[in-house]
Design an enzyme around this catalytic site. Structure first.
Site, PDB file in Angstrom:
ATOM      1  N   LYS A 135      40.584  41.470  37.893  1.00  0.00           N
ATOM      2  CA  LYS A 135      40.027  41.253  36.563  1.00  0.00           C
ATOM      3  C   LYS A 135      38.553  40.825  36.663  1.00  0.00           C
ATOM      4  O   LYS A 135      37.751  41.588  37.125  1.00  0.00           O
ATOM      5  CB  LYS A 135      40.893  40.220  35.833  1.00  0.00           C
ATOM      6  CG  LYS A 135      42.413  40.490  35.942  1.00  0.00           C
ATOM      7  CD  LYS A 135      42.794  41.765  35.281  1.00  0.00           C
ATOM      8  CE  LYS A 135      44.248  42.146  35.193  1.00  0.00           C
ATOM      9  NZ  LYS A 135      45.225  41.854  36.145  1.00  0.00           N
ATOM     10  N   TYR A 166      51.680  35.004  32.293  1.00  0.00           N
ATOM     11  CA  TYR A 166      51.522  36.438  32.511  1.00  0.00           C
ATOM     12  C   TYR A 166      52.917  37.036  32.787  1.00  0.00           C
ATOM     13  O   TYR A 166      53.704  36.443  33.529  1.00  0.00           O
ATOM     14  CB  TYR A 166      50.562  36.674  33.693  1.00  0.00           C
ATOM     15  CG  TYR A 166      50.643  38.082  34.192  1.00  0.00           C
ATOM     16  CD1 TYR A 166      50.285  39.144  33.363  1.00  0.00           C
ATOM     17  CD2 TYR A 166      51.111  38.374  35.466  1.00  0.00           C
ATOM     18  CE1 TYR A 166      50.395  40.453  33.808  1.00  0.00           C
ATOM     19  CE2 TYR A 166      51.221  39.679  35.913  1.00  0.00           C
ATOM     20  CZ  TYR A 166      50.860  40.714  35.061  1.00  0.00           C
ATOM     21  OH  TYR A 166      50.984  42.009  35.486  1.00  0.00           O
ATOM     22  N   ARG A 181      45.618  42.854  58.977  1.00  0.00           N
ATOM     23  CA  ARG A 181      46.702  42.265  58.172  1.00  0.00           C
ATOM     24  C   ARG A 181      46.631  40.743  58.157  1.00  0.00           C
ATOM     25  O   ARG A 181      47.134  40.090  57.238  1.00  0.00           O
ATOM     26  CB  ARG A 181      48.086  42.722  58.673  1.00  0.00           C
ATOM     27  CG  ARG A 181      49.219  42.042  57.879  1.00  0.00           C
ATOM     28  CD  ARG A 181      50.591  42.639  58.127  1.00  0.00           C
ATOM     29  NE  ARG A 181      50.901  42.847  59.512  1.00  0.00           N
ATOM     30  CZ  ARG A 181      51.284  41.898  60.363  1.00  0.00           C
ATOM     31  NH1 ARG A 181      51.397  40.639  59.967  1.00  0.00           N
ATOM     32  NH2 ARG A 181      51.544  42.189  61.609  1.00  0.00           N
ATOM     33  N   ASP A 237      46.719  29.524  37.644  1.00  0.00           N
ATOM     34  CA  ASP A 237      46.194  30.888  37.610  1.00  0.00           C
ATOM     35  C   ASP A 237      44.928  30.830  36.763  1.00  0.00           C
ATOM     36  O   ASP A 237      44.986  30.640  35.544  1.00  0.00           O
ATOM     37  CB  ASP A 237      47.255  31.815  36.988  1.00  0.00           C
ATOM     38  CG  ASP A 237      46.786  33.257  36.874  1.00  0.00           C
ATOM     39  OD1 ASP A 237      45.560  33.487  36.847  1.00  0.00           O
ATOM     40  OD2 ASP A 237      47.649  34.146  36.777  1.00  0.00           O
TER      41      ASP A 237
HETATM   42  N1  PLP Z   1      47.567  36.727  36.312  1.00  0.00           N
HETATM   43  C1  PLP Z   1      47.125  37.145  35.122  1.00  0.00           C
HETATM   44  C2  PLP Z   1      46.682  36.134  34.123  1.00  0.00           C
HETATM   45  C3  PLP Z   1      47.111  38.510  34.820  1.00  0.00           C
HETATM   46  O1  PLP Z   1      46.674  38.913  33.627  1.00  0.00           O
HETATM   47  C4  PLP Z   1      47.559  39.447  35.798  1.00  0.00           C
HETATM   48  C5  PLP Z   1      47.566  40.892  35.550  1.00  0.00           C
HETATM   49  O2  PLP Z   1      47.371  41.358  34.440  1.00  0.00           O
HETATM   50  C6  PLP Z   1      48.013  38.956  37.019  1.00  0.00           C
HETATM   51  C7  PLP Z   1      47.994  37.598  37.248  1.00  0.00           C
HETATM   52  C8  PLP Z   1      48.516  39.895  38.080  1.00  0.00           C
HETATM   53  O3  PLP Z   1      47.443  40.467  38.740  1.00  0.00           O
HETATM   54  P1  PLP Z   1      47.482  41.866  39.514  1.00  0.00           P
HETATM   55  O4  PLP Z   1      47.725  42.927  38.515  1.00  0.00           O
HETATM   56  O5  PLP Z   1      46.152  41.920  40.191  1.00  0.00           O
HETATM   57  O6  PLP Z   1      48.607  41.784  40.498  1.00  0.00           O
END
Ligand code: PLP
Length: 379
Positions: free
Chosen positions: A197, A100, A46, A172
């Protein structure tokens, strides 16, 4: 080392464990030891400090030229843990106005309960930012390319603004991936990823990552140790395996996405194509200057409205109708019904996310097959 070489070799131990060329999985929750170190240094899965974690962290840090990295149980875990590391009750955040859906939901629905304040700003254009600064503003949050409209923030201005106002800058970088953009080189403090992704690329796990200075990553790790969002060693292994082909995948996706975008922009069933690689994109020049490639994501608005978009999704047969992105398969989704369904209709309208919008994540198939599939679905 060039990034493609780092993808294969960075973080691998010298000497190799038992000579293993593929890094082994240390599927052990705990490790033998006498203690006597601080709580956060006990070797325990963890606390994200098994050999499997260490190798992956070193590789990810190298990709974006950060001092350190940390993997998490999901992209959202990386985002929420990072924000709650740099912000404390009473603090204020500035964030880009289209994010997002999960991140937008967290900021707009949970922040007030945690005693945090926020303002959304348009980070594509440095005007009106100063007016939003408060004495308690501590951080600024953007996406390298916004989801799903593919806007490109004025990243140089964001970094400059953060320095002027002593803010922690978080980005991000999921959509661009380290192949197309390395935000720490520009001066961002913390780069975050949904490793689900592009980094993993094979649509078979959920993970997140944070990359930054040793000090900041250690602060995030300590929070993660409390929140418990660590990544299981087996998922670390899969991510470590997937990331090795990132360069091959993303460059192919860059090329295919541009071909598909050029085809779609000429199609009479398509009202507009949002792709930073097209000369018609409002921030094309900026994307060209900042990014090594324009990415594998594009969005289109169908001329026939929401109904046409629903039909397009039904009729495409090669492209898979599914949320998420960045994998080897071409995926299509309607943000209004999926990634941004959590927003109210009013919030979506304000953000420019119409019912007719279709988001496309280009895979690594032959681009001519993708084009043929889209052409027949549009007809
Ligand atoms: N950031 C972006 C740009 C995303 O498209 C996503 C999910 O689609 C996330 C963060 C969240 O990621 P996760 O689904 O791995 O928690």
């Amino acid at each position: 080392m060039n990034i493609d070489t780092k993808l294969v070799h960075a973080g691998e131990p010298v000497p190799r464990y038992g000579g293993a060329v593929a890094f082994p999985i240390f599927q052990s929750s705990t490790f033998e030891g006498q203690g006597g170190v601080g709580y956060h240094d006990i070797q325990y899965a963890r606390l994200s400090n098994t050999p499997t974690h260490d190798a992956l962290h070193a590789k990810l840090a190298a990709l974006e030229n950060g001092e350190a990295a940390l993997v998490t149980s999901s992209g959202m875990s990386a985002i929420t843990t990072a924000l709650l590391t740099v912000l404390s009750a009473g603090d204020h955040l500035l964030a880009h106005n289209i994010l997002y859906g999960g991140t937008f939901d967290f900021i707009s629905k949970d922040f007030s309960r945690l005693g945090l304040a926020y303002d959304f700003i348009d980070t594509t254009n440095r005007s009106g930012w100063e007016e939003k600064i408060r004495p308690n503003t501590k951080a600024i949050y953007v996406e390298s390319l916004t989801n799903p409209l593919l806007d490109v923030a004025d990243h140089r201005a964001v970094v400059q603004f953060a320095r002027e106002h002593n803010l922690v800058s978080l980005i991000d970088n999921t959509f661009a991936s380290p192949i197309n953009f390395r935000p720490l080189e520009l001066g961002y403090d913390l780069s975050l990823h949904s490793a689900t992704k592009y980094l993993n690329g094979h649509t078979d796990l959920v993970a997140g990552a944070a990359i930054g200075s040793r000090d900041l990553i250690e602060r995030v790790r300590i929070k993660l140790n409390h929140f418990g969002g660590s990544l299981d060693p087996h998922a670390c292994f899969l991510l470590h395996r997937g990331v090795k082909t990132l360069g091959l995948r993303v460059r192919r996706q860059n090329e295919s996405a541009l071909q598909v975008a050029r085809f779609l922009e000429k199609h009479r069933a398509v009202r507009r194509v949002l792709y930073p690689g097209l000369e018609t994109h409002p921030q094309h020049g900026r994307a060209k200057e900042l990014f090594s490639g324009f990415g594998g994501m594009l969005s289109i608005e169908l001329a026939g409205g929401g109904n046409a978009a629903v039909q397009f999704l039904e009729r495409a047969s090669l492209a898979i109708k599914a949320p998420s992105l960045g994998g080897v398969e071409t995926l299509i989704s309607r943000p209004a019904a999926m990634s941004h369904a959590g927003l109210t209709e009013e919030e979506r309208a304000k953000s420019g996310i119409s019912e007719a919008l279709v988001r496309i994540s280009i895979g690594i198939e032959d681009p001519q097959d993708i084009i043929a599939d889209f052409d027949s679905a549009l007809r």
